[in-house]
Scaffold this active site. Structure first.
Site, PDB file in Angstrom:
ATOM      1  N   TYR A 114      -2.829  -7.206  10.751  1.00  0.00           N
ATOM      2  CA  TYR A 114      -1.694  -6.205  10.799  1.00  0.00           C
ATOM      3  C   TYR A 114      -1.561  -5.265   9.110  1.00  0.00           C
ATOM      4  O   TYR A 114      -2.513  -3.994   9.963  1.00  0.00           O
ATOM      5  CB  TYR A 114      -0.339  -6.662  10.920  1.00  0.00           C
ATOM      6  CG  TYR A 114       0.317  -5.401  11.789  1.00  0.00           C
ATOM      7  CD1 TYR A 114      -0.170  -4.337  12.829  1.00  0.00           C
ATOM      8  CD2 TYR A 114       1.230  -5.149  10.806  1.00  0.00           C
ATOM      9  CE1 TYR A 114       1.027  -3.063  12.766  1.00  0.00           C
ATOM     10  CE2 TYR A 114       2.118  -3.416  11.068  1.00  0.00           C
ATOM     11  CZ  TYR A 114       1.640  -2.517  12.288  1.00  0.00           C
ATOM     12  OH  TYR A 114       2.746  -1.928  12.024  1.00  0.00           O
ATOM     13  N   ARG A 142      10.981  -6.920   3.123  1.00  0.00           N
ATOM     14  CA  ARG A 142      12.473  -6.265   2.811  1.00  0.00           C
ATOM     15  C   ARG A 142      13.282  -5.533   3.893  1.00  0.00           C
ATOM     16  O   ARG A 142      14.145  -5.475   4.297  1.00  0.00           O
ATOM     17  CB  ARG A 142      12.703  -5.552   1.770  1.00  0.00           C
ATOM     18  CG  ARG A 142      14.001  -4.601   0.868  1.00  0.00           C
ATOM     19  CD  ARG A 142      13.210  -3.103   0.773  1.00  0.00           C
ATOM     20  NE  ARG A 142      12.551  -2.184   1.559  1.00  0.00           N
ATOM     21  CZ  ARG A 142      12.054  -1.311   1.057  1.00  0.00           C
ATOM     22  NH1 ARG A 142      11.907  -0.179  -0.308  1.00  0.00           N
ATOM     23  NH2 ARG A 142      11.448  -0.394   2.004  1.00  0.00           N
ATOM     24  N   ARG A 187      11.672  -5.302  16.171  1.00  0.00           N
ATOM     25  CA  ARG A 187      10.354  -5.097  15.722  1.00  0.00           C
ATOM     26  C   ARG A 187      10.520  -6.451  14.694  1.00  0.00           C
ATOM     27  O   ARG A 187      11.087  -6.786  13.972  1.00  0.00           O
ATOM     28  CB  ARG A 187      10.144  -4.226  15.105  1.00  0.00           C
ATOM     29  CG  ARG A 187       9.376  -2.522  16.084  1.00  0.00           C
ATOM     30  CD  ARG A 187       9.748  -1.389  14.949  1.00  0.00           C
ATOM     31  NE  ARG A 187       8.883  -1.738  13.963  1.00  0.00           N
ATOM     32  CZ  ARG A 187       7.736  -0.626  13.858  1.00  0.00           C
ATOM     33  NH1 ARG A 187       7.059  -0.068  15.611  1.00  0.00           N
ATOM     34  NH2 ARG A 187       7.199  -0.164  13.493  1.00  0.00           N
ATOM     35  N   PHE A 240      -0.459   6.432 -10.471  1.00  0.00           N
ATOM     36  CA  PHE A 240      -0.526   6.757  -8.474  1.00  0.00           C
ATOM     37  C   PHE A 240      -0.451   5.596  -8.634  1.00  0.00           C
ATOM     38  O   PHE A 240       0.380   5.065  -7.607  1.00  0.00           O
ATOM     39  CB  PHE A 240      -1.102   7.434  -8.282  1.00  0.00           C
ATOM     40  CG  PHE A 240      -1.234   8.100  -6.739  1.00  0.00           C
ATOM     41  CD1 PHE A 240      -0.307   8.397  -6.134  1.00  0.00           C
ATOM     42  CD2 PHE A 240      -2.601   7.543  -6.422  1.00  0.00           C
ATOM     43  CE1 PHE A 240      -0.588   8.050  -5.090  1.00  0.00           C
ATOM     44  CE2 PHE A 240      -2.825   7.189  -4.841  1.00  0.00           C
ATOM     45  CZ  PHE A 240      -1.364   7.480  -4.214  1.00  0.00           C
TER      46      PHE A 240
HETATM   47  C1  PS7 Z   1      -2.493   8.373   0.936  1.00  0.00           C
HETATM   48  C2  PS7 Z   1      -0.584   7.408  -0.747  1.00  0.00           C
HETATM   49  C3  PS7 Z   1      -3.233   2.042  -5.004  1.00  0.00           C
HETATM   50  C4  PS7 Z   1      -6.133   0.952  -3.521  1.00  0.00           C
HETATM   51  C5  PS7 Z   1       2.174   6.830   5.470  1.00  0.00           C
HETATM   52  C6  PS7 Z   1      -0.268   3.509  -0.754  1.00  0.00           C
HETATM   53  C7  PS7 Z   1       4.035   2.894   7.259  1.00  0.00           C
HETATM   54  C8  PS7 Z   1       3.744   0.207   2.815  1.00  0.00           C
HETATM   55  O1  PS7 Z   1       6.770   1.958   7.644  1.00  0.00           O
HETATM   56  O2  PS7 Z   1       6.941   4.471   4.356  1.00  0.00           O
HETATM   57  O3  PS7 Z   1       8.397   3.016   6.774  1.00  0.00           O
HETATM   58  O4  PS7 Z   1       8.847   1.082   6.338  1.00  0.00           O
HETATM   59  O5  PS7 Z   1       7.792   2.886   3.010  1.00  0.00           O
HETATM   60  C9  PS7 Z   1      -0.725   6.990   1.302  1.00  0.00           C
HETATM   61  C10 PS7 Z   1      -3.476   0.949  -2.647  1.00  0.00           C
HETATM   62  C11 PS7 Z   1       0.562   4.325   5.792  1.00  0.00           C
HETATM   63  C12 PS7 Z   1      -0.687   1.742   1.253  1.00  0.00           C
HETATM   64  C13 PS7 Z   1       2.062   2.028   5.297  1.00  0.00           C
HETATM   65  C14 PS7 Z   1      -0.383   6.634   2.968  1.00  0.00           C
HETATM   66  C15 PS7 Z   1      -2.023   1.013  -1.849  1.00  0.00           C
HETATM   67  C16 PS7 Z   1       0.812   4.582   6.914  1.00  0.00           C
HETATM   68  C17 PS7 Z   1       0.577   1.349   1.694  1.00  0.00           C
HETATM   69  C18 PS7 Z   1       0.660   5.710   3.820  1.00  0.00           C
HETATM   70  C19 PS7 Z   1      -2.750   1.128  -0.183  1.00  0.00           C
HETATM   71  C20 PS7 Z   1       1.679   3.135   7.770  1.00  0.00           C
HETATM   72  C21 PS7 Z   1       4.308   3.064   3.121  1.00  0.00           C
HETATM   73  C22 PS7 Z   1       1.673   1.580   2.697  1.00  0.00           C
HETATM   74  O6  PS7 Z   1       5.168   2.346   4.053  1.00  0.00           O
HETATM   75  O7  PS7 Z   1       6.879   1.898   4.830  1.00  0.00           O
HETATM   76  C23 PS7 Z   1      -0.656   7.566   0.720  1.00  0.00           C
HETATM   77  C24 PS7 Z   1      -4.243   1.091  -3.897  1.00  0.00           C
HETATM   78  C25 PS7 Z   1       1.112   5.976   5.197  1.00  0.00           C
HETATM   79  C26 PS7 Z   1      -1.007   1.847  -0.299  1.00  0.00           C
HETATM   80  C27 PS7 Z   1       2.303   2.615   6.687  1.00  0.00           C
HETATM   81  C28 PS7 Z   1       3.226   2.152   4.361  1.00  0.00           C
HETATM   82  C29 PS7 Z   1       3.283   2.769   3.418  1.00  0.00           C
HETATM   83  C30 PS7 Z   1       2.318   1.208   3.025  1.00  0.00           C
HETATM   84  P1  PS7 Z   1       7.935   1.497   6.866  1.00  0.00           P
HETATM   85  P2  PS7 Z   1       7.138   3.243   4.146  1.00  0.00           P
HETATM   86 MN    MN Z   2       4.706   1.813  12.160  1.00  0.00          MN
END
Ligand code: PS7
Ligand code: MN
Ligand code: MN
Ligand code: MN
Ligand code: MN
Ligand code: MN
Length: 352
Positions: A152, A199, A209, A269
């Site tokens: 997941y 967290r 969930r 970033f």
């Molecule tokens: C394209 C920057 C840098 C190699 C929206 C950044 C939610 C933790 O669910 O909003 O509200 O509790 O705090 C980000 C790796 C993904 C992973 C994932 C897209 C790092 C949709 C972030 C972010 C890869 C699914 C934010 C994964 O959580 O959570 C871009 C390298 C989105 C990264 C989700 C979560 C992100 C997350 P919630 P948050």
């Molecule tokens: Mn989600």
């Protein structure tokens, strides 16, 4: 240092940045300081995935509507003027989907090499989310095994890392050797997502969930609800320790990944969220408050961390070392995970 230039932006692009501000607490600022070549593709990548996650999270959309939306979101994002207005009124990011046409208008202008990466990840993430949304066992009883937990996390975070790494390499901001070490990229996503899941346990509990795998929590309590009962606090804390231990195994690979980044704004970033994650792990480690309310690092700590994360790899690694030491100090010999946590901290410190 790079800065956006809103006067020179198309109105639809300015709107996109408005929704970026509205939907991301932590990513908006670091995205807006990316170099001009990565800025728009990564901002749009974020908005597309945030749109997908808003559909995934909305329990008021029935599965018959949700499944095809998730699986074919890549088709929707090609339809000029497409918006989605059937979100539950309380869905916090619903505004983004109501005005999704501005994201589509800007996606249309992205270079094909970048667009194809964004589309590929959107297809894979949407299908992964749909598989879980349709899984009755998951909906009734949450995640069972550690393998499922990591699968997941791969769909919702590992894939984001994969897309970002490909974008960085395409733009020549990262060492192409990173593409031959996909486990490093995967760790970057897994570490962020697992930190979020540990967290947010109380908030997710109230939303019904359940992301902590049963393989772990069933060693400490018989029923999921028991984890939140005050009389079981010690068991719950030991359980959270095992969750932390599981997430710590990614820390060294995250530092190794960051060594492959070749440009400062991209380094910032990728490093800022990781440094925030290790600080969050330390804050939630053996912290009973996570079972009662939402725990977050303070604004002041977050500012200090930002400054350190944006110097260079040595300073960022130093932050990891400091927090790993704090974790080792808080480690409790009565915790059944004591020895393994101690060993994990030792390994990370050695690596730095
Ligand atoms: C394209 C920057 C840098 C190699 C929206 C950044 C939610 C933790 O669910 O909003 O509200 O509790 O705090 C980000 C790796 C993904 C992973 C994932 C897209 C790092 C949709 C972030 C972010 C890869 C699914 C934010 C994964 O959580 O959570 C871009 C390298 C989105 C990264 C989700 C979560 C992100 C997350 P919630 P948050
Ligand atoms: Mn989600
Ligand atoms: Mn979410
Ligand atoms: Mn949401
Ligand atoms: Mn969460
Ligand atoms: Mn409560």
């Amino acid at each position: 240092v790079f800065e956006r230039n809103p006067e020179k932006e198309a109105p639809t692009l300015r709107e996109c940045f408005k929704y970026l501000d509205l939907t991301s607490r932590s990513f908006s600022a670091v995205i807006q300081e990316l170099n001009p070549d990565m800025l728009v593709p990564i901002a749009l990548f974020y908005l597309v995935l945030r749109g997908l996650d808003t559909i995934e999270d909305d329990m008021t959309i029935d599965l018959k509507t949700k499944e095809p939306l998730l699986r074919h979101f890549n088709d929707k994002m090609k339809i000029e003027g497409w918006t989605f207005t059937e979100n539950g009124p309380n869905e916090k990011d619903r505004e983004l989907l109501v005005h999704f046409d501005v994201v589509i208008a800007e996606l249309n202008k992205v270079g094909k090499n970048y667009y194809d990466i964004i589309e590929d990840i959107t297809i894979k993430m949407g299908n992964g989310m749909a598989d879980y949304a349709l899984n009755a066992e998951f909906n009734e009883n949450g995640i069972q095994t550690i393998d499922q937990y990591e699968e997941y996390c791969h769909y919702v975070a590992g894939l984001v890392g994969d897309g970002l790494t490909r974008l960085f390499v395409e733009g020549k901001y990262a060492n192409p050797a990173l593409l031959e070490r996909p486990e490093l990229t995967e760790s970057m996503g897994q570490f962020l997502q697992k930190t979020n899941i540990i967290r947010d346990v109380h908030e997710d509990y109230h939303d019904k969930r359940r992301f902590w795998p049963k393989d772990i929590w069933s060693k400490y309590v018989d029923n999921w609800d028991d984890l939140f009962k005050p009389e079981n606090r010690e068991k719950a804390l030991n359980c959270s320790s095992e969750m932390v231990l599981n997430s710590l195994k990614h820390a060294d690979e995250c530092l190794f990944y960051m060594a492959g980044i070749k440009e400062q704004s991209v380094f910032n970033f990728v490093a800022i969220p990781q440094v925030m994650a290790i600080a969050t792990i330390e804050l939630i480690f053996r912290n009973p408050a996570i079972f009662e309310r939402n725990v977050k690092i303070t604004k002041g700590d977050a500012c200090a961390l930002m400054i350190k994360a944006t110097q260079n790899l040595r300073v960022a690694s130093g932050v990891f070392k400091d927090y790993v030491r704090k974790i080792a100090k808080k480690n409790d010999p009565r915790d059944p995970n004591f020895l393994e946590i101690s060993a994990a901290c030792g390994r990370i410190e050695q690596f730095i």
